[in-house]
Design a protein around this motif. Sequence first.
Motif, PDB file in Angstrom:
ATOM      1  N   SER A   1       0.940  -1.367   0.321  1.00  0.00           N
ATOM      2  CA  SER A   1      -0.205  -0.071  -0.180  1.00  0.00           C
ATOM      3  C   SER A   1       1.096   1.346   0.319  1.00  0.00           C
ATOM      4  CB  SER A   1      -0.609  -0.160   1.236  1.00  0.00           C
ATOM      5  OG  SER A   1      -1.710  -1.055   1.801  1.00  0.00           O
TER       6      SER A   1
ATOM      7  N   ARG B   1      -9.184   4.600  -4.178  1.00  0.00           N
ATOM      8  CA  ARG B   1      -8.813   3.582  -2.926  1.00  0.00           C
ATOM      9  C   ARG B   1      -8.650   3.102  -2.192  1.00  0.00           C
ATOM     10  NH1 ARG B   1     -10.002  -1.671  -4.901  1.00  0.00           N
ATOM     11  NH2 ARG B   1      -9.058  -2.087  -3.646  1.00  0.00           N
ATOM     12  N   GLU B   2      -8.995   4.228  -1.327  1.00  0.00           N
ATOM     13  CA  GLU B   2      -8.737   4.477   0.125  1.00  0.00           C
ATOM     14  C   GLU B   2      -9.215   4.054   1.004  1.00  0.00           C
ATOM     15  OE1 GLU B   2      -7.301   8.939  -1.881  1.00  0.00           O
ATOM     16  OE2 GLU B   2      -8.960   7.258  -2.099  1.00  0.00           O
TER      17      GLU B   2
ATOM     18  N   THR C   1      -3.277   4.325  -5.151  1.00  0.00           N
ATOM     19  CA  THR C   1      -4.755   4.509  -4.877  1.00  0.00           C
ATOM     20  C   THR C   1      -5.262   5.946  -4.422  1.00  0.00           C
ATOM     21  OG1 THR C   1      -3.451   3.058  -3.387  1.00  0.00           O
ATOM     22  CG2 THR C   1      -5.332   3.715  -1.919  1.00  0.00           C
ATOM     23  N   GLN C   2      -4.364   6.684  -4.682  1.00  0.00           N
ATOM     24  CA  GLN C   2      -5.401   8.758  -3.959  1.00  0.00           C
ATOM     25  C   GLN C   2      -5.303   8.492  -5.634  1.00  0.00           C
ATOM     26  OE1 GLN C   2      -3.002  10.676  -2.288  1.00  0.00           O
ATOM     27  NE2 GLN C   2      -3.005   9.739  -0.171  1.00  0.00           N
TER      28      GLN C   2
ATOM     29  N   ASN D   1      -8.827   0.206   0.387  1.00  0.00           N
ATOM     30  CA  ASN D   1      -7.613  -0.393   0.917  1.00  0.00           C
ATOM     31  C   ASN D   1      -7.549  -0.490   2.539  1.00  0.00           C
ATOM     32  OD1 ASN D   1      -6.731  -0.389  -1.126  1.00  0.00           O
ATOM     33  ND2 ASN D   1      -5.919   1.060  -1.430  1.00  0.00           N
TER      34      ASN D   1
ATOM     35  N   ILE E   1       0.825   3.608  -2.980  1.00  0.00           N
ATOM     36  CA  ILE E   1      -0.582   5.389  -2.122  1.00  0.00           C
ATOM     37  C   ILE E   1      -0.515   6.161  -3.691  1.00  0.00           C
ATOM     38  CG2 ILE E   1       2.170   6.592  -1.834  1.00  0.00           C
ATOM     39  CD1 ILE E   1      -1.548   5.324  -0.154  1.00  0.00           C
TER      40      ILE E   1
END
Length: 605
Positions: free
Chosen positions: A218, A230-231, A225-226, A234, A222
């Motif tokens: 993760s 997808r925060e 993800t951002q 996750n 990151i």
Amino acid sequence: MARNKYDIDESLETEFSFEQLKRLGTYIKPHRKEMIITILIMMLSSALGMLTPIILKNIMDDYIPNKNIRGVVFISIALLIINLVIVINLRIKISITTKLGQSIIHEIRSDIFNHLQELPFSYYDDRPHGKIQVRVVNYVNSLSDLLSNGIVNTITDLFSLIFIVAFMLFLNIRLTLICLCGLPLLMILIFVIKKRQRVAWQISSNKSSNLNAYIAESINGIRVTQSFVRERENIEIFNNLSSNYSSAWMNAVKYNFLLWPAIDNISTLTTAAIYVLGVAWIDQGISSITVGVLIAFTGYIGRFWAPINTLASFYNSLLTAISYLERIFETIDEPVLVKDIEGATTMPDIKGKVEFKDVTFSYDEDAMILNGIDFTANVGESYAIVGPTGAGKSTIINLISRFYNIDSGQILIDGVDINTVTIKSLRKQMGVMLQDSFIFSGTIMDNIRYGNREASNEEVIRAAKTVCAHDFIMGLENGYDTEVNERGSRLSAGQRQLISFARALLADPKILILDEATSSIDTETEILLQEGLAKLLKNRTSFIIAHRLSTIKNSSCIMYIDGGQIMEMGTHDELMAKKGYYHELYMSQYSFLNDDEIKVEESIF
């Protein structure tokens, strides 16, 4: 592979045996002098502590009935001195065992890390890096208390137990036998929970490994993800993994907590029995039991069960440590598949002729990656390798540096089979820039010098100028002394690639390997870079994988790879004239341009 996922538990490939505990002993053996000194100090303290109940017995049976005040004062001073000696010895013991434990921890961790440096790419391809990291850090740290205090305390308490039983037998055999009646109950409990306890801690270590693997993944991802918001998902995955670890840990410690209450209950029952029977026997006038004997004996009962409690705690720690030792030694025992053969020689100074003779390679038995690769790259030639994704392009250049072992065939450099020379002497004469432009934390200067630790500052700067990195480096706040973060997060992708390029060139290699080396560099910078490389590539054998085909059209030879085979090879003009695979790939890349625009694009390079 299953173990390559954060949500799949690892499975041990070997069963635990006590040979692993013996192996742990090899780390302790060099420190046996400090261990013996500590044990002797603690045995002295234990022996002195055994005197207290005897002294109290004499006070109760002799000094007080005879009103010997002077004797009581003298005994009190003696007890004070004894306690001071015990406290000082304990302080010395803590100091020695703390240093001892950390020294052993350092040696185990060094062995794991050193071994990881030798393991091939395939080991890291097969498992999340977080699951590797947890073994080097968390699992080794979990052995700290066992090594710092557990072993010394256990050996000391074993001797203390012998002393205590001897004093108890000296005082009264009957009462001693009553006290010992509780031990069989304790042994039965230990035997019942032993296997379950070990399995529970194995499961706990698996869940800890999964959680650590996901955290590492993760953090590395990151930005993605951002970018894809997808925060929340996750966090849900993290909470699920964390909850699984918490449940597994609670289940494991449940077994640990079964022992000390059992010991306390058994201790209480035997103490109560001794009081009841002892008082009854005093009333019956049994001469061997007096008030002083009963008080002294109850003092020894507390001392008797205290070391047993410590031994039970050590047993718990040992079972916990076993689940970690299994993982630690499994890592250390991981075979180094790519290593020097017996009798390997030093690679002579490379001129640069590279030959592949019927080379086959597969990452596993079910998937052949290269099948019968044959070609010869002469000194100073540049070989470009193109083809669809997954065709085996990067595999070929990885095999030249022996990052993997081939299944069959031969790879020769200047007529020398690279399998017969030491890996270090081979790789030191190559310049390699892989797709992952990894930047280490430190200065720009240190990162470029990573490929040649002996290079001067002037040589570093010259390499940076050659790859057109000098200007942007000088634009940073401290130039070449600018500190960059891990993985070069402060730099753009193109800047990271330029630094990696300078690092590879600084090694002054006779064989230069470039895997998508210009994929993150803008067209204007690449034009300048190509000009600098023209001089560098002279008299060097180079292997190039490039996304933009226009950058490799001047190569000595272009190989089109597909399905693990060389489908066609030749110069750019030869392959374009054949109108085969390469022609189709080249034209598809410029399908949006007309003929005049293609000529302009080609003329740039």
